[in-house]
Structures are given as C-alpha cells and as structure tokens.
Scaffold this motif. Structure first.
Motif, PDB file in Angstrom:
ATOM      1  N   UNK A  26     -43.451  10.109  10.286  1.00 48.58           N
ATOM      2  CA  UNK A  26     -43.039   8.666   9.071  1.00 48.58           C
ATOM      3  C   UNK A  26     -42.363   7.782   8.723  1.00 48.58           C
ATOM      4  N   UNK A  27     -40.871   8.200   8.088  1.00 42.50           N
ATOM      5  CA  UNK A  27     -39.607   7.775   8.298  1.00 42.50           C
ATOM      6  C   UNK A  27     -39.136   6.858   9.625  1.00 42.50           C
ATOM      7  N   UNK A  28     -39.486   7.988  10.547  1.00 43.32           N
ATOM      8  CA  UNK A  28     -39.081   7.043  12.290  1.00 43.32           C
ATOM      9  C   UNK A  28     -39.750   5.151  12.279  1.00 43.32           C
ATOM     10  N   UNK A  29     -41.558   6.031  12.058  1.00 45.70           N
ATOM     11  CA  UNK A  29     -42.103   4.883  12.535  1.00 45.70           C
ATOM     12  C   UNK A  29     -42.621   3.772  12.018  1.00 45.70           C
ATOM     13  N   UNK A  30     -42.408   4.362  10.313  1.00 44.05           N
ATOM     14  CA  UNK A  30     -42.632   3.392   9.322  1.00 44.05           C
ATOM     15  C   UNK A  30     -41.893   2.369   8.491  1.00 44.05           C
ATOM     16  N   UNK A  31     -41.273   3.610   7.807  1.00 39.54           N
ATOM     17  CA  UNK A  31     -40.141   3.149   6.888  1.00 39.54           C
ATOM     18  C   UNK A  31     -38.940   2.361   7.205  1.00 39.54           C
ATOM     19  N   UNK A  32     -38.653   3.247   8.338  1.00 35.65           N
ATOM     20  CA  UNK A  32     -37.204   2.017   9.301  1.00 35.65           C
ATOM     21  C   UNK A  32     -37.727   1.087  10.103  1.00 35.65           C
ATOM     22  N   UNK A  33     -38.867   1.182  10.406  1.00 39.33           N
ATOM     23  CA  UNK A  33     -39.403  -0.379  10.380  1.00 39.33           C
ATOM     24  C   UNK A  33     -39.906  -1.090   9.758  1.00 39.33           C
TER      25      UNK A  33
END
Length: 50
Positions: free
Chosen positions: A26-33
C-alpha cells in the motif's frame, strides 16, 4: 496527510508477515504514487516503520 491503521496490532498478531507485506504494498503502490502526483515527499515514518 497523516495515516493510521485501525486494528494494526490485531492484524499483526493474526498474520505478521502478511500484514507487513500488505502495508509495504500500500505504501509503495498507493501512498507513494499520491505523494508523487502532488509533488510531495514522505517523512517521519515511525513506530512500526518498515
């Protein structure tokens, strides 16, 4: 933006590896984006930082 996971301890107790894997996803694919789209940056990852 600030985030929190309700019931995080219970999720970790039930499935630590799966919970941490899902949080990283979630951090890599949602939040970071989202942060990148707004030209922001992540800081102060705390507590159960991974």
């Amino acid at each position: 933006m600030a985030t929190d996971v309700v019931g995080f301890a219970a999720l970790v107790y039930k499935d630590e590896g799966g919970t941490l894997e899902q949080m990283e996803h979630l951090r890599r694919e949602v939040i970071a984006m989202l942060v990148q789209a707004k030209q922001g940056w992540l800081f102060n990852l705390c507590a159960t930082d991974f």
